[in-house]
Scaffold this motif. Structure first.
Motif, PDB file in Angstrom:
ATOM      1  N   ALA A   1       0.693 -11.656  -4.010  1.00  9.58           N
ATOM      2  CA  ALA A   1       1.150 -11.268  -2.584  1.00  9.58           C
ATOM      3  C   ALA A   1       2.091 -10.025  -2.656  1.00  9.58           C
ATOM      4  O   ALA A   1       2.145  -9.119  -1.790  1.00  9.58           O
ATOM      5  N   ALA A   2       2.978 -10.007  -3.561  1.00  2.00           N
ATOM      6  CA  ALA A   2       3.981  -8.920  -3.852  1.00  2.00           C
ATOM      7  C   ALA A   2       3.014  -7.678  -4.005  1.00  2.00           C
ATOM      8  O   ALA A   2       3.433  -6.477  -3.411  1.00  2.00           O
ATOM      9  N   ALA A   3       1.981  -7.447  -4.831  1.00  2.00           N
ATOM     10  CA  ALA A   3       1.011  -6.303  -5.214  1.00  2.00           C
ATOM     11  C   ALA A   3       0.321  -5.787  -3.877  1.00  2.00           C
ATOM     12  O   ALA A   3      -0.031  -4.640  -3.995  1.00  2.00           O
ATOM     13  N   SER A   4       0.109  -6.919  -3.002  1.00  2.00           N
ATOM     14  CA  SER A   4      -0.566  -6.407  -1.592  1.00  2.00           C
ATOM     15  C   SER A   4      -0.062  -5.524  -0.787  1.00  2.00           C
ATOM     16  O   SER A   4      -0.445  -4.926   0.022  1.00  2.00           O
ATOM     17  N   GLY A   5       1.451  -5.609  -0.807  1.00  2.00           N
ATOM     18  CA  GLY A   5       2.070  -4.767  -0.096  1.00  2.00           C
ATOM     19  C   GLY A   5       2.737  -5.375   1.223  1.00  2.00           C
ATOM     20  O   GLY A   5       3.093  -4.797   2.223  1.00  2.00           O
ATOM     21  N   ASP A   6       1.940  -6.550   1.429  1.00  6.64           N
ATOM     22  CA  ASP A   6       2.180  -7.266   2.689  1.00  6.64           C
ATOM     23  C   ASP A   6       3.078  -8.376   2.597  1.00  6.64           C
ATOM     24  O   ASP A   6       2.849  -9.274   1.974  1.00  6.64           O
ATOM     25  N   ILE A   7       4.380  -8.258   2.913  1.00  2.74           N
ATOM     26  CA  ILE A   7       5.257  -9.241   2.795  1.00  2.74           C
ATOM     27  C   ILE A   7       5.314 -10.544   3.387  1.00  2.74           C
ATOM     28  O   ILE A   7       5.475 -11.700   3.249  1.00  2.74           O
TER      29      ILE A   7
END
Length: 264
Positions: free
Chosen positions: A134-140
């Motif tokens: 989730a963090a690597a996706s850039g979408d919080i």
């Protein structure tokens, strides 16, 4: 005619004088005689001016002089009243100034730093993997289902009551989208970790391991790991504070994301 009246009244006057003399002498004859000694002991008559009038109240007899009583030995001693017990036990409520300063407990042994994720419980490894993705996706927003709701909601710095944890994380980030927070989350989970409170309900795996180590015991390679997360100025502030106080992550053995917090 006048001569005869004078001769008749003379005998009457003489008789009257004789009767008066008898009346005067009779009380003295019948009064008993008193000896001199008896007369001296008899009470003297009170003068008329000192006698109370008929309408006055009865004269009160003179008050008798009080007889001095000997003081009782028990009364001469001061009365001692036992003092009540204090309502409050001061020894149990000593202030920090009164109580000796508690020394920081020394660790019973060296902190075991873990690096192999494959050796931790599968639920813990799975939750860590989901957070990283989730963090690597850039979408919080992808963190929202991982943070949980209600009593199982993850403890997040700055969240109180029913506040939205994702919105709070955005507000803590240096940018409006929360990208900085996601980057910090990735860096924290890329370090070594430790197991804390083993065997208790609070047991959890905590990243980074700096949170459970004394800064004075960090080796040179461990300081390099720390400087990947904080600056030299941050490290100086931590030394003054006494411990690591940046972000850290905790995951329970059952895979629940327990906290994502900063501070002591």
């Amino acid at each position: 005619m006048h001569r005869n009246l004078a001769n008749r009244t003379l005998p009457v006057r003489l008789a009257t004088l004789l009767l008066a003399g008898v009346a005067l002498t009779t009380p003295a004859a019948v009064s008993p005689a008193f000896a001199l000694s008896e007369l001296q002991g008899a009470p003297q008559p009170v003068p008329a001016e000192q006698q109370p009038a008929a309408g006055d109240q009865k004269a009160t007899p003179p008050a008798a002089k009080p007889v001095a009583e000997e003081p009782d030995e028990e009364e001469t001693l001061p009365l001692e009243i036992p003092m009540p017990d204090p309502l409050i036990n001061k020894s149990a409520t000593a202030t920090k100034e009164d109580a000796p300063e508690a020394e920081e407990p020394e660790p019973t042994g060296p902190v075991e730093v873990l690096t192999d994720v494959s050796k931790i419980p599968a639920p813990v490894a799975r939750m860590r993997e989901l957070i990283v993705e989730a963090a690597a996706s850039g979408d919080i927003e992808r963190l929202r289902p991982l943070l949980g709701k209600g009593p199982n909601q993850t403890q997040v710095t700055g969240v109180t009551g029913d506040e939205d944890p994702v919105s709070i994380l955005k507000s803590l980030s240096g940018d409006q989208e929360g990208v900085e927070i996601l980057a910090i989350l990735l860096d924290v989970l890329s370090t070594g970790f430790v197991l804390v409170d083993k065997g208790t309900p609070q047991e959890a795996y905590v990243w980074p391991y700096f949170a459970e180590k004394k800064l004075s015991t960090l080796t040179a390679p461990e300081k390099v790991d720390l400087f990947r997360l904080v600056t030299a100025g941050d490290f100086a502030d931590m030394e003054e504070f006494g411990s690591y106080n940046f972000y850290r992550v905790g995951i329970m053995p059952d895979g629940k994301w327990k906290f994502f917090i900063a501070g002591d």
